[in-house]
Design an enzyme around this catalytic site. Structure first.
Site, short mmCIF file in Angstrom:
data_model
loop_
_atom_site.label_atom_id
_atom_site.label_comp_id
_atom_site.label_asym_id
_atom_site.label_seq_id
_atom_site.Cartn_x
_atom_site.Cartn_y
_atom_site.Cartn_z
N ASP A 21 -16.40 10.30 48.76
CA ASP A 21 -15.97 11.58 48.19
C ASP A 21 -16.52 11.81 46.79
OD1 ASP A 21 -14.36 9.68 46.91
OD2 ASP A 21 -12.60 10.17 48.11
N ASP A 71 0.44 8.24 49.53
CA ASP A 71 1.00 8.97 50.66
C ASP A 71 0.27 8.65 51.96
OD1 ASP A 71 -1.39 10.23 50.23
OD2 ASP A 71 -0.55 12.20 49.79
N HIS A 90 -3.10 8.69 52.45
CA HIS A 90 -4.37 9.39 52.72
C HIS A 90 -5.55 8.46 52.52
CE1 HIS A 90 -4.37 10.32 48.26
NE2 HIS A 90 -5.64 10.03 48.43
N GLU A 130 -5.99 14.48 52.78
CA GLU A 130 -4.58 14.57 52.41
C GLU A 130 -3.69 14.70 53.65
OE1 GLU A 130 -4.17 13.83 49.43
OE2 GLU A 130 -4.88 15.28 47.97
#
Length: 264
Positions: free
Chosen positions: A72, A141, A143, A148
């Site tokens: 990314d 979380d 991801h 996400e």
């Protein structure tokens, strides 16, 4: 799925570096084809990269025939910005190993046509022969990359909007100001990661414990995108003791027993 559990992040990072080096060397011993690897950023891989640098300098592994693709990059952040992933990778890995510059691929967050940039990135991965191994970390979380919660498990490289939680977590790199964290990023998709022959995910510290429990023991869900690793035939999660604190006792014992049996 395999789960490798070590005492702390230092031991986990060494295991990961040595595993990657062994895979590179194994392929080099049987073919002239390049080893294609997916790479990640953040604090999690730093110790692994440091050990790989040491191994390269010691002649224990070479990246001369390695092609890398980073997972990314922020949209709109100059490559020269100290918190761009271009800067990160050169600081913590590329400037210290023998990988040819032409073999390094990182998404261009300032591309004039972001959609085309993402499409071309997917094509470049295929042209390189596909991933032999994808190395990643996970968010608190659950991801993976910037996929996400509620990202499609069939997603491919694309522009994504970052959640407020992710911007707040990453604000530690931006003067603790979430508003300084770019609102968008380019990211490989969940399916891009799972296209690799092997996937190795690192998770260290108690803040990752709930995500690890969800990824391993919970259902495969777009709410916890790393849980998609459950469907991969060669997925490995490398954790320290703190990161497995939310696992059931019997799950913990199972993975420790499997590793002990395979070591015999």
């Amino acid at each position: 799925m395999k789960v490798i559990i070590r005492k702390n992040s230092a031991e986990s990072s060494l295991w990961t570096a040595h595993y990657i080096a062994a895979k590179i060397n194994e392929k080099a011993a049987r073919t002239d084809e390049p080893f294609v690897i997916g790479l990640c950023t953040g604090s999690t891989p730093i110790e692994t990269y440091a050990e790989l640098i040491r191994m390269v300098k010691a002649g224990e592994v070479s990246f001369k025939n390695v092609i890398s693709f980073n997972m990314d990059e922020y949209v709109g952040l100059p490559e020269s910005h100290p918190e761009s992933y271009h800067s990160f990778m050169h600081k913590y890995l590329f400037d210290h190993i023998d990988e040819p510059a032409g073999n390094i691929h990182i998404l261009n967050g300032n591309a004039p046509d972001p959609v085309k940039e993402c499409e071309d990135y997917e094509k470049a991965i295929v042209a390189a022969g596909g991933f032999d191994l994808f190395l990643g970390g996970i968010g608190e979380d659950g991801h993976i990359a910037f996929n996400e919660p509620f990202s499609s498990l069939e997603s491919r490289t694309r522009v994504v909007t970052l959640t407020q939680d992710t911007r707040e977590v990453n604000s530690r790199f931006f003067d603790n100001d979430p508003e300084k964290v770019p609102a968008q990023a380019m990211s490989v998709g969940v399916a891009t990661v799972l296209s690799a022959k092997e996937v190795v995910i690192m998770a260290y510290g108690s803040k990752k414990a709930r995500a690890i429990a969800a990824a391993i023991e919970g259902p495969m869900s777009h709410y916890c995108t790393v849980s998609a690793l459950q469907a991969h035939p060669a997925g490995t999660i490398v954790c320290d003791e703190a990161a497995v604190g939310e696992l059931k006792v019997n799950s913990y014992r199972y993975f420790k027993a499997v590793e002990a049996a395979e070591a015999k």
